[in-house]
Write a protein that holds these residues in place. Structure first.
Motif, PDB file in Angstrom:
ATOM      1  N   PHE A 113       0.838  -1.199   0.000  1.00 16.60           N
ATOM      2  CA  PHE A 113       0.000   0.000   0.000  1.00 16.60           C
ATOM      3  C   PHE A 113       0.868   1.244   0.000  1.00 16.60           C
ATOM      4  O   PHE A 113       2.048   1.211   0.359  1.00 16.60           O
ATOM      5  N   ALA A 114       0.252   2.321  -0.452  1.00 15.00           N
ATOM      6  CA  ALA A 114       0.909   3.633  -0.414  1.00 15.00           C
ATOM      7  C   ALA A 114      -0.137   4.657  -0.025  1.00 15.00           C
ATOM      8  O   ALA A 114      -1.287   4.580  -0.454  1.00 15.00           O
ATOM      9  N   ILE A 115       0.262   5.585   0.811  1.00 16.44           N
ATOM     10  CA  ILE A 115      -0.666   6.610   1.261  1.00 16.44           C
ATOM     11  C   ILE A 115      -0.249   7.938   0.652  1.00 16.44           C
ATOM     12  O   ILE A 115       0.936   8.241   0.542  1.00 16.44           O
ATOM     13  N   HIS A 116      -1.233   8.692   0.172  1.00 12.26           N
ATOM     14  CA  HIS A 116      -0.959   9.929  -0.550  1.00 12.26           C
ATOM     15  C   HIS A 116      -1.733  11.088   0.051  1.00 12.26           C
ATOM     16  O   HIS A 116      -2.872  11.340  -0.319  1.00 12.26           O
ATOM     17  N   PRO A 117      -1.124  11.778   0.997  1.00  6.03           N
ATOM     18  CA  PRO A 117      -1.770  12.984   1.530  1.00  6.03           C
ATOM     19  C   PRO A 117      -1.654  14.092   0.485  1.00  6.03           C
ATOM     20  O   PRO A 117      -0.560  14.369   0.008  1.00  6.03           O
ATOM     21  N   LEU A 118      -2.773  14.699   0.148  1.00  7.37           N
ATOM     22  CA  LEU A 118      -2.774  15.665  -0.954  1.00  7.37           C
ATOM     23  C   LEU A 118      -2.815  17.102  -0.442  1.00  7.37           C
ATOM     24  O   LEU A 118      -3.363  17.396   0.617  1.00  7.37           O
ATOM     25  N   GLY A 119      -2.252  17.990  -1.236  1.00  9.89           N
ATOM     26  CA  GLY A 119      -2.397  19.415  -0.969  1.00  9.89           C
ATOM     27  C   GLY A 119      -1.590  19.927   0.198  1.00  9.89           C
ATOM     28  O   GLY A 119      -1.915  20.972   0.766  1.00  9.89           O
ATOM     29  N   ARG A 120      -0.539  19.185   0.560  1.00 14.89           N
ATOM     30  CA  ARG A 120       0.293  19.635   1.670  1.00 14.89           C
ATOM     31  C   ARG A 120       1.760  19.533   1.288  1.00 14.89           C
ATOM     32  O   ARG A 120       2.193  18.533   0.719  1.00 14.89           O
ATOM     33  N   GLU A 121       2.525  20.567   1.618  1.00 17.03           N
ATOM     34  CA  GLU A 121       3.945  20.555   1.292  1.00 17.03           C
ATOM     35  C   GLU A 121       4.715  19.559   2.152  1.00 17.03           C
ATOM     36  O   GLU A 121       5.766  19.075   1.778  1.00 17.03           O
ATOM     37  N   ASP A 122       4.203  19.269   3.340  1.00 18.63           N
ATOM     38  CA  ASP A 122       4.941  18.423   4.295  1.00 18.63           C
ATOM     39  C   ASP A 122       4.461  16.978   4.280  1.00 18.63           C
ATOM     40  O   ASP A 122       4.530  16.275   5.261  1.00 18.63           O
ATOM     41  N   TYR A 123       3.989  16.530   3.095  1.00 14.31           N
ATOM     42  CA  TYR A 123       3.325  15.231   3.050  1.00 14.31           C
ATOM     43  C   TYR A 123       4.241  14.051   3.363  1.00 14.31           C
ATOM     44  O   TYR A 123       3.803  13.049   3.882  1.00 14.31           O
ATOM     45  N   MET A 124       5.529  14.139   3.048  1.00 15.98           N
ATOM     46  CA  MET A 124       6.390  12.980   3.284  1.00 15.98           C
ATOM     47  C   MET A 124       6.501  12.645   4.770  1.00 15.98           C
ATOM     48  O   MET A 124       6.593  11.476   5.150  1.00 15.98           O
ATOM     49  N   ASP A 125       6.474  13.672   5.611  1.00 19.82           N
ATOM     50  CA  ASP A 125       6.505  13.413   7.053  1.00 19.82           C
ATOM     51  C   ASP A 125       5.312  12.554   7.461  1.00 19.82           C
ATOM     52  O   ASP A 125       5.431  11.657   8.291  1.00 19.82           O
ATOM     53  N   LYS A 126       4.164  12.840   6.876  1.00 20.12           N
ATOM     54  CA  LYS A 126       2.958  12.080   7.221  1.00 20.12           C
ATOM     55  C   LYS A 126       3.077  10.630   6.773  1.00 20.12           C
ATOM     56  O   LYS A 126       2.610   9.715   7.450  1.00 20.12           O
ATOM     57  N   ILE A 127       3.693  10.417   5.620  1.00 25.06           N
ATOM     58  CA  ILE A 127       3.879   9.046   5.155  1.00 25.06           C
ATOM     59  C   ILE A 127       4.757   8.283   6.140  1.00 25.06           C
ATOM     60  O   ILE A 127       4.453   7.155   6.537  1.00 25.06           O
ATOM     61  N   TYR A 128       5.843   8.883   6.567  1.00 30.18           N
ATOM     62  CA  TYR A 128       6.749   8.184   7.472  1.00 30.18           C
ATOM     63  C   TYR A 128       6.097   7.909   8.819  1.00 30.18           C
ATOM     64  O   TYR A 128       6.324   6.865   9.421  1.00 30.18           O
ATOM     65  N   GLU A 129       5.271   8.845   9.289  1.00 30.76           N
ATOM     66  CA  GLU A 129       4.570   8.609  10.558  1.00 30.76           C
ATOM     67  C   GLU A 129       3.706   7.356  10.491  1.00 30.76           C
ATOM     68  O   GLU A 129       3.692   6.542  11.411  1.00 30.76           O
ATOM     69  N   GLN A 130       2.973   7.178   9.407  1.00 31.18           N
ATOM     70  CA  GLN A 130       2.052   6.031   9.345  1.00 31.18           C
ATOM     71  C   GLN A 130       2.812   4.728   9.150  1.00 31.18           C
ATOM     72  O   GLN A 130       2.361   3.677   9.559  1.00 31.18           O
ATOM     73  N   ILE A 131       3.980   4.779   8.510  1.00 32.54           N
ATOM     74  CA  ILE A 131       4.765   3.552   8.371  1.00 32.54           C
ATOM     75  C   ILE A 131       5.221   3.080   9.750  1.00 32.54           C
ATOM     76  O   ILE A 131       5.193   1.896  10.059  1.00 32.54           O
ATOM     77  N   ASP A 132       5.566   4.004  10.621  1.00 31.88           N
ATOM     78  CA  ASP A 132       5.905   3.626  11.996  1.00 31.88           C
ATOM     79  C   ASP A 132       4.705   2.987  12.688  1.00 31.88           C
ATOM     80  O   ASP A 132       4.845   2.010  13.400  1.00 31.88           O
ATOM     81  N   LEU A 133       3.535   3.540  12.439  1.00 35.28           N
ATOM     82  CA  LEU A 133       2.326   2.996  13.051  1.00 35.28           C
ATOM     83  C   LEU A 133       2.117   1.545  12.634  1.00 35.28           C
ATOM     84  O   LEU A 133       1.792   0.686  13.458  1.00 35.28           O
ATOM     85  N   SER A 134       2.303   1.264  11.373  1.00 37.26           N
ATOM     86  CA  SER A 134       2.090  -0.103  10.904  1.00 37.26           C
ATOM     87  C   SER A 134       3.017  -1.072  11.626  1.00 37.26           C
ATOM     88  O   SER A 134       2.644  -2.187  11.952  1.00 37.26           O
ATOM     89  N   LYS A 135       4.241  -0.634  11.862  1.00 36.01           N
ATOM     90  CA  LYS A 135       5.203  -1.508  12.531  1.00 36.01           C
ATOM     91  C   LYS A 135       4.710  -1.978  13.891  1.00 36.01           C
ATOM     92  O   LYS A 135       5.055  -3.057  14.349  1.00 36.01           O
ATOM     93  N   ALA A 136       3.900  -1.168  14.543  1.00 32.78           N
ATOM     94  CA  ALA A 136       3.456  -1.483  15.895  1.00 32.78           C
ATOM     95  C   ALA A 136       2.311  -2.477  15.928  1.00 32.78           C
ATOM     96  O   ALA A 136       1.880  -2.898  16.987  1.00 32.78           O
TER      97      ALA A 136
END
Ligand SMILES: [Ca+2]
Lengths: 196, 196
Positions: B120-143
């Motif tokens: 899966f891939a998550i795509h937060p739209l319309g935000r300049e800081d979107y990569m930070d959000k992607i990395y946050e959720q990848i950490d969540l999955s690990k848990a």
């Protein structure tokens, strides 16, 4: 991370899967892969998806050709995937960026008419004005001779497989010129018993 | 368009397709749909995809249940789709937002172990800081007790189907709280002859 950094590598890629709704799905997949020239792209396959990377023209050429080869079996087949460009750090396949622009499979696909239905959505990332870019590419699709209609969250394209992939390629090409990191997700279906 | 405007409707939706790699694909699809309680979601189907809309909990409950019912046939089945939330103007299914939060299919899925592989891939739209959000959720999955690995453009999850969907739901839930318009594309595969 800035869009400027994304522009240092313009390699594109696609994660896709071919789904033949048939007991012969293994043979159909292997035959399609065997008949398609993938010499101009980097490739990696596992049990969930296949990843192909290189120039935009070649990743669309390869996915279109694989789908067409599978569809010509007459079985109900679908392909889904996500095209990506400008993903930060994506440069391992730089060697493939030296390939010429001539699509390797165009000659053998020249006379391969096949109708299909497709839904796709384009996601320009990291830009506040992304909706404008989506609407621009929808207009572009209209000009390409495929039937375009709106679906929830996606745009539907109906017509010949090659026209559908060409419309998606043009949309992807146009949006990525404006938005460095862009993804496009798609689902294309042929020979469906629900659409005869 | 601003993120503020997106927040006026928090209906979520998913465009998905179930792919049984079997001559019996029609029966497998119809049986799965028949066994799954979809009373808490708005629904529309055509020959390419099915669209389901409502609360986040219910769109994940329905997709998870449909995939599990199809996978228990033992056939190689896959499902792909794109979850979306915050799409401007998406409010036609507001009536379904009054449904209670109890997932309709949780009781019958309580004892339905099934291994799968997913990307899966998550795509937060319309935000300049979107990569930070992607990395946050990848950490969540690990848990969440699924095996997490990196793939080009996507994150791979291996484990039980329910744990995989739960991890994706948690990631989607977390990111959409920060980024109004978010999409998540996924491909999940069970009983693959390439992953036994
Ligand atoms: Ca059979």
């Amino acid at each position: 991370m800035t869009n400027q950094q994304c522009n240092t590598s313009r390699i594109a890629g696609v994660q896709f899967t071919l789904y033949p709704m048939s007991d012969n799905f293994v043979d159909i997949i292997l035959s399609a892969l065997d008949e398609v020239d993938q010499s101009k792209v980097w490739k990696e396959t596992d049990d969930v998806t296949t990843c192909v990377r290189g120039k935009i023209v070649h990743i669309f050429d390869v996915t279109k050709a694989i789908f067409l080869h599978a569809a010509k079996t007459g079985e109900h087949v679908a392909m889904t995937g996500t095209y990506s460009i400008g993903c930060p750090g994506d440069n391992e396949a730089d060697v493939y960026m030296a390939e010429s622009d001539a699509p390797a499979n165009a000659p053998q696909l020249a006379n391969a008419p096949q109708r299909a239905g497709c839904k796709f959505a384009i996601h320009p990332l990291g830009r506040e004005d992304y909706m404008d870019k989506i609407y621009e590419q929808i207009d572009l699709s209209k000009a390409r001779g495929v039937d375009v209609s709106a679906a929830h969250y996606m745009t539907r394209l109906d017509g010949d497989v090659q026209a559908i992939f060409d419309a998606m390629e043009d949309a992807f090409e146009a949006v990525q010129q404006e938005v460095s990191h862009t993804t496009m997700t798609f689902t294309i279906s042929a020979n469906s018993p629900s659409n005869q």
